[in-house]
Design a protein around this motif. Structure first.
Motif, mmCIF file in Angstrom:
data_model
loop_
_atom_site.group_PDB
_atom_site.id
_atom_site.type_symbol
_atom_site.label_atom_id
_atom_site.label_comp_id
_atom_site.label_asym_id
_atom_site.label_seq_id
_atom_site.Cartn_x
_atom_site.Cartn_y
_atom_site.Cartn_z
ATOM 1 N N PHE A 1 0.836 -1.202 0.000
ATOM 2 C CA PHE A 1 0.000 0.000 0.000
ATOM 3 C C PHE A 1 0.872 1.253 0.000
ATOM 4 O O PHE A 1 1.976 1.255 0.538
ATOM 5 C CB PHE A 1 -0.885 0.046 1.241
ATOM 6 C CG PHE A 1 -1.979 -0.983 1.264
ATOM 7 C CD1 PHE A 1 -3.263 -0.667 0.831
ATOM 8 C CD2 PHE A 1 -1.739 -2.264 1.733
ATOM 9 C CE1 PHE A 1 -4.276 -1.616 0.859
ATOM 10 C CE2 PHE A 1 -2.743 -3.216 1.775
ATOM 11 C CZ PHE A 1 -4.016 -2.885 1.329
ATOM 12 N N VAL A 2 0.319 2.316 -0.577
ATOM 13 C CA VAL A 2 0.897 3.653 -0.437
ATOM 14 C C VAL A 2 -0.180 4.540 0.184
ATOM 15 O O VAL A 2 -1.335 4.519 -0.257
ATOM 16 C CB VAL A 2 1.326 4.252 -1.800
ATOM 17 C CG1 VAL A 2 1.875 5.667 -1.604
ATOM 18 C CG2 VAL A 2 2.371 3.378 -2.469
ATOM 19 N N VAL B 1 -3.310 2.450 -3.664
ATOM 20 C CA VAL B 1 -2.840 3.758 -3.197
ATOM 21 C C VAL B 1 -4.017 4.509 -2.578
ATOM 22 O O VAL B 1 -5.086 4.610 -3.183
ATOM 23 C CB VAL B 1 -2.231 4.598 -4.341
ATOM 24 C CG1 VAL B 1 -1.771 5.952 -3.812
ATOM 25 C CG2 VAL B 1 -1.061 3.864 -4.976
ATOM 26 N N ILE B 2 -3.813 5.007 -1.368
ATOM 27 C CA ILE B 2 -4.849 5.791 -0.678
ATOM 28 C C ILE B 2 -4.419 7.243 -0.685
ATOM 29 O O ILE B 2 -3.348 7.581 -0.166
ATOM 30 C CB ILE B 2 -5.056 5.308 0.780
ATOM 31 C CG1 ILE B 2 -5.565 3.860 0.806
ATOM 32 C CG2 ILE B 2 -6.057 6.213 1.489
ATOM 33 C CD1 ILE B 2 -4.495 2.839 1.022
ATOM 34 N N VAL C 1 -7.172 2.935 -6.613
ATOM 35 C CA VAL C 1 -6.952 4.219 -5.936
ATOM 36 C C VAL C 1 -8.188 4.566 -5.113
ATOM 37 O O VAL C 1 -9.300 4.621 -5.633
ATOM 38 C CB VAL C 1 -6.671 5.353 -6.949
ATOM 39 C CG1 VAL C 1 -6.514 6.691 -6.221
ATOM 40 C CG2 VAL C 1 -5.437 5.051 -7.775
ATOM 41 N N THR C 2 -7.965 4.782 -3.829
ATOM 42 C CA THR C 2 -9.036 5.247 -2.937
ATOM 43 C C THR C 2 -8.679 6.667 -2.508
ATOM 44 O O THR C 2 -7.554 6.917 -2.066
ATOM 45 C CB THR C 2 -9.158 4.349 -1.690
ATOM 46 O OG1 THR C 2 -9.596 3.051 -2.093
ATOM 47 C CG2 THR C 2 -10.159 4.922 -0.691
ATOM 48 N N THR C 3 -9.633 7.580 -2.650
ATOM 49 C CA THR C 3 -9.359 8.986 -2.339
ATOM 50 C C THR C 3 -10.364 9.542 -1.349
ATOM 51 O O THR C 3 -11.561 9.270 -1.443
ATOM 52 C CB THR C 3 -9.379 9.842 -3.626
ATOM 53 O OG1 THR C 3 -8.493 9.278 -4.594
ATOM 54 C CG2 THR C 3 -8.960 11.270 -3.338
ATOM 55 N N LYS C 4 -9.858 10.322 -0.417
ATOM 56 C CA LYS C 4 -10.712 11.009 0.552
ATOM 57 C C LYS C 4 -11.334 12.237 -0.115
ATOM 58 O O LYS C 4 -10.636 13.051 -0.727
ATOM 59 C CB LYS C 4 -9.875 11.445 1.755
ATOM 60 C CG LYS C 4 -10.603 12.363 2.723
ATOM 61 C CD LYS C 4 -9.648 12.881 3.798
ATOM 62 C CE LYS C 4 -10.321 13.926 4.668
ATOM 63 N NZ LYS C 4 -9.429 14.463 5.708
ATOM 64 N N ALA C 5 -12.652 12.355 -0.025
ATOM 65 C CA ALA C 5 -13.356 13.525 -0.579
ATOM 66 C C ALA C 5 -13.733 14.486 0.540
ATOM 67 O O ALA C 5 -14.066 14.072 1.653
ATOM 68 C CB ALA C 5 -14.600 13.084 -1.329
#
Length: 220
Positions: A5-6, A70-71, A96-100
């Motif tokens: 993971f990153v 990758v988060i 890719v998981t991204t915080k909104a």
């Protein structure tokens, strides 16, 4: 199976993810522009690097496409969040998981290819609100804008009654998909299953119907 993971952005959200993934035995590369934050995690994660995630050269030098997931946990810089997510997908990162930060941010992230978008503050706010309304609500997981799965502790109003007797599906439009009882889990409980004190009901349904059930049954 160990995964690589990153985590980009080492604020409270990103830092928490780093710690939990490490506890689970995963390989974690933590990255932030803030050298002090990177130093804080250097002894926690597998690797910790100072870098600008909006710089494509930096991402390529990390071999970013070789990581499983990758988060993007960047705090308040929406532009950096969007640009980082876009470049990660263009570089071939599998997931890719991204915080909104808001709904508009989420729409843009989804359009540019984010595989998963999370709203940690909003989701925690919903969980807390439901717990404040009823102490019987133990957890709250949003499935969509209108449907959720909720863990509910059986109180004296519903314990001692069979599921069919309570007629929860007909009266409230929600389904009990499982019951946690001590160390056991009863999947798809039958209508004649009697709810016991201390049971945790896992129910699924629309937010409107779940809210109605909470108010009518759990606060009676």
């Amino acid at each position: 199976m160990k995964k690589d993971f990153v985590v980009i952005g080492l604020g409270r959200f990103g830092g928490s993810i780093c710690q939990e993934l490490t506890k689970l035995g995963m390989n974690v590369l933590a990255m932030d522009k803030n050298e002090d934050l990177v130093d804080d995690f250097s002894n926690i994660v597998t690797h910790a690097v100072v870098g600008d995630s909006t710089d494509e050269t930096v991402l390529k030098s990390l071999g970013i496409r070789n990581f499983d997931h990758v988060i993007v946990a960047i705090g308040n810089d929406i532009q950096a969040s969007i640009l980082t997510t876009l470049m990660l997908k263009e570089l071939g990162v599998k997931k890719v998981t991204t915080k909104a930060l808001n709904d508009y941010h989420e729409k843009v992230l989804r359009k540019i290819g984010a595989d998963q978008v999370v709203h940690p503050e909003r989701d925690m706010g919903k969980r807390l609100a439901h717990n404040l309304v009823s102490s019987n609500v133990l957890d709250y997981l949003e499935l969509s804008d209108e449907h959720s799965i909720v863990e509910i502790s059986a109180n004296e109003v519903i314990s001692g009654h069979a599921i069919g007797q309570l007629d929860i599906r007909a009266r409230y439009g929600i389904n009990i998909v499982a019951i946690k009882r001590h160390s056991n889990i009863i999947i798809s409980p039958q209508a004649d299953e009697v709810i016991q004190e201390g049971d945790v009901l896992i129910v699924i349904g629309s937010d409107t119907d779940i809210n109605r059930f909470e108010v009518k049954m759990l606060q009676s």
